[in-house]
Design an enzyme around this catalytic site. Structure first.
Site, PDB file in Angstrom:
ATOM      1  N   ASN A 104     -26.124  13.203 -73.848  1.00  0.00           N
ATOM      2  CA  ASN A 104     -27.561  11.618 -74.326  1.00  0.00           C
ATOM      3  C   ASN A 104     -27.503  11.252 -75.161  1.00  0.00           C
ATOM      4  O   ASN A 104     -28.568  11.822 -76.266  1.00  0.00           O
ATOM      5  CB  ASN A 104     -28.412  12.905 -73.654  1.00  0.00           C
ATOM      6  CG  ASN A 104     -29.522  11.817 -73.365  1.00  0.00           C
ATOM      7  OD1 ASN A 104     -30.017  10.782 -73.418  1.00  0.00           O
ATOM      8  ND2 ASN A 104     -30.747  13.081 -72.653  1.00  0.00           N
ATOM      9  N   ARG A 133     -25.768  10.825 -70.390  1.00  0.00           N
ATOM     10  CA  ARG A 133     -26.698   9.992 -69.506  1.00  0.00           C
ATOM     11  C   ARG A 133     -27.080   8.153 -69.132  1.00  0.00           C
ATOM     12  O   ARG A 133     -26.755   8.149 -70.818  1.00  0.00           O
ATOM     13  CB  ARG A 133     -28.513  10.715 -69.995  1.00  0.00           C
ATOM     14  CG  ARG A 133     -29.104   9.951 -69.587  1.00  0.00           C
ATOM     15  CD  ARG A 133     -30.778   9.934 -70.097  1.00  0.00           C
ATOM     16  NE  ARG A 133     -31.536   9.559 -69.763  1.00  0.00           N
ATOM     17  CZ  ARG A 133     -33.022   9.689 -69.905  1.00  0.00           C
ATOM     18  NH1 ARG A 133     -32.799   9.570 -71.441  1.00  0.00           N
ATOM     19  NH2 ARG A 133     -33.929   9.114 -69.888  1.00  0.00           N
ATOM     20  N   HIS A 183     -36.114   8.693 -64.476  1.00  0.00           N
ATOM     21  CA  HIS A 183     -36.351   9.872 -63.986  1.00  0.00           C
ATOM     22  C   HIS A 183     -35.212  10.547 -63.306  1.00  0.00           C
ATOM     23  O   HIS A 183     -35.826  11.529 -62.557  1.00  0.00           O
ATOM     24  CB  HIS A 183     -38.081  10.387 -63.919  1.00  0.00           C
ATOM     25  CG  HIS A 183     -38.619  10.151 -65.560  1.00  0.00           C
ATOM     26  ND1 HIS A 183     -39.898   9.310 -64.921  1.00  0.00           N
ATOM     27  CD2 HIS A 183     -38.319  10.390 -66.478  1.00  0.00           C
ATOM     28  CE1 HIS A 183     -40.061  10.035 -66.448  1.00  0.00           C
ATOM     29  NE2 HIS A 183     -39.242  10.240 -67.375  1.00  0.00           N
ATOM     30  N   ARG A 232     -48.470   5.519 -73.103  1.00  0.00           N
ATOM     31  CA  ARG A 232     -47.969   4.352 -72.319  1.00  0.00           C
ATOM     32  C   ARG A 232     -49.138   3.970 -71.239  1.00  0.00           C
ATOM     33  O   ARG A 232     -49.271   5.262 -70.250  1.00  0.00           O
ATOM     34  CB  ARG A 232     -46.805   4.407 -71.405  1.00  0.00           C
ATOM     35  CG  ARG A 232     -45.475   4.186 -71.747  1.00  0.00           C
ATOM     36  CD  ARG A 232     -43.874   3.895 -71.107  1.00  0.00           C
ATOM     37  NE  ARG A 232     -43.159   4.203 -71.650  1.00  0.00           N
ATOM     38  CZ  ARG A 232     -42.025   5.340 -71.397  1.00  0.00           C
ATOM     39  NH1 ARG A 232     -42.073   5.602 -70.285  1.00  0.00           N
ATOM     40  NH2 ARG A 232     -41.325   5.446 -71.812  1.00  0.00           N
ATOM     41  N   GLU A 246     -32.120  17.884 -66.163  1.00  0.00           N
ATOM     42  CA  GLU A 246     -31.166  16.496 -66.013  1.00  0.00           C
ATOM     43  C   GLU A 246     -29.687  16.832 -66.572  1.00  0.00           C
ATOM     44  O   GLU A 246     -29.053  16.478 -66.068  1.00  0.00           O
ATOM     45  CB  GLU A 246     -31.806  15.642 -66.834  1.00  0.00           C
ATOM     46  CG  GLU A 246     -33.126  14.980 -66.104  1.00  0.00           C
ATOM     47  CD  GLU A 246     -33.729  14.427 -66.729  1.00  0.00           C
ATOM     48  OE1 GLU A 246     -34.820  15.076 -68.033  1.00  0.00           O
ATOM     49  OE2 GLU A 246     -34.334  12.654 -67.082  1.00  0.00           O
TER      50      GLU A 246
END
Ligand code: ADP
Length: 417
Positions: free
Chosen positions: A13, A96, A185, A246, A389
């Site tokens: 990743n 990823r 996601h 956010r 993940e």
């Protein structure tokens, strides 16, 4: 093909200033070691690597991603603290990749066309796809001839119908610029939905779930028969739930309002992405733990920020219940979903009229574990699942390169994840 041979899959990743990696033994799904290279491009960098036996830490300058990959190679094959005897043991690499645009609805073996497509999607993910591409190219350089796989954050959501992915904007903006909901996601939502099926002993084809990935970034997904039909993040990860820093959903006219009052476009962008959410509302922290401590002391701003967070999650759960024919389970994951016992309680507190009944005692005693936290009579089960993940990327890479072993997959619920 029966998967009898052990294969080692390297999962990468690659971000703009960090590179995470993990080696998985497949098909048994055993993590053999993982590491992180931090502060790439800065004066002081660092690599840390952990295996079940030992830890390796090196403080060293990492001027660029090529140097980062070189460090990974050295750490992986370190004679004392390494993960592998030699790099030749790696049988495939899974990457990823944040944005697959509309081209990819599943993971793919990387070839020149895939590289071109990832490059084309840089315009949709200017901060993420470029370092992802560098990671692929550097891995190809140190592992020539080894098949590499791209696992996209967006691909799981490509099954959304137009009703869910189109914005109420002039259609030519979709045609010309591909402005639409993509969702992110996806690897996590797909993984935890699969894990929830295993825990509930159900098949995806006849199960509908709502998954809540609540980490620093946060998103909700409605999954019908194993396919994403809607998700809260949109054209970018800014839309949807309120997050650590956010804003999530706001009236878009606020942007123009601020710009007319002297905020520059980059300032507004930073405000919405880095200074809003739990941090912006509370003025204290983006970390749920800090806010829980302050809220327990009676700090009103912290209490309000937590209430807004829970309220927004509930709104999305309600919207998805309304759009799924029936719902079998609500799944919590991510740092907050998995550890935030009180936040799970706050969110579920008013969901009873949707048929979602939490057993508050079970929820408290589960803490950060994995399990079912709904009352036995709840029509909709509530689960807490640890996302992984990296493992999902290893599974996809293994399946694509060596062929899936369906029999093994069916037995996978016996495997400790
Ligand atoms: P990222 O999206 O960066 O991967 P994580 O999934 O690790 O983030 O989630 C980070 C969030 O998880 C933080 O807001 C943090 O407060 C929260 N978190 C982590 N551990 C706990 C805990 N024990 N209790 C409550 N919240 C926690």
């Amino acid at each position: 093909m029966r998967a009898t041979t052990d294969r080692k899959i390297l999962v990468i990743n690659c971000g703009s200033s960090s590179l995470k990696y993990e080696v998985w033994g497949m098909p048994k799904r055993i993590s053999l070691g993982r590491g992180l290279v931090e502060r790439i491009g800065e004066l002081k960098g660092r690599i840390t690597q952990k295996t079940p036996r030992c830890e390796l830490v090196r403080e060293v300058q990492v001027p660029h991603h090529k140097a980062a990959m070189e460090l990974v190679r050295e750490a992986l094959t370190d004679p004392e603290k390494g993960v592998l005897g030699s790099l030749a043991e790696i049988s495939s690499v899974g990457h990823r990749v944040v944005h697959g645009g509309e081209q990819y609805s599943s993971s793919v073996v990387i070839d020149d066309d895939v590289l071109k497509a990832i490059e084309k999607n840089v315009e949709l993910a200017p901060l993420h796809n470029p370092p992802n591409l560098i990671g692929i190219k550097e891995a190809q350089a140190i592992l020539p001839g080894v098949k590499q796989v791209a696992v996209f954050d967006t691909s799981f959501h490509q099954t959304m119908p137009p009703a869910a992915y189109l914005y109420g904007l002039p259609y030519e903006l979709y045609e010309k610029y591909k402005i639409r909901r993509y969702g992110f996601h996806g690897t996590s939502h797909r993984y935890v939905a699969g894990r929830a099926m295993e825990m509930l002993k159900r098949e995806p084809e006849n199960t509908n779930v709502i998954t809540l990935h609540l980490g620093n970034g946060a998103s909700a997904t409605a999954i019908e028969h194993g396919r994403s039909i809607d998700t809260s993040m949109g054209f970018t990860p800014l839309e949807g739930l309120m997050m650590g820093t956010r804003s999530g959903d706001i009236d878009p006219a606020i942007i123009d309002f601020l710009e007319r009052r002297g905020y520059s476009s980059p300032e507004v962008n930073a405000l919405l992405n880095k200074k809003s959410g739990l941090l912006g509302l509370s003025g204290i922290s983006n970390d749920l733990r800090d806010l829980e401590v302050e809220a327990a002391k009676g700090n009103q701003r912290a209490i309000e920020a937590l209430e807004v967070y829970a309220y927004r999650v509930r709104k999305y759960v309600g919207a998805y219940v309304a759009n799924l024919v029936k719902v079998d389970a609500l799944v919590f994951t991510g740092g907050i979903g998995q550890n935030g016992v009180k936040m799970r309680e706050r969110i579920c507190h008013r969901l009873e009229n949707l048929g979602i009944f939490m057993d508050y005692g079970l929820n408290a005693s589960l803490g950060s574990g994995e399990g079912i936290v709904s009352s036995p009579f709840s029509p909709i089960a509530i689960l807490v699942v640890q996302t992984n993940e990296e493992l999902q990327i290893a599974i996809d890479s293994y399946d694509l390169v060596f062929g899936a072993d369906a029999a093994y997959r069916r037995r996978s619920s016996d495997v400790t994840l």
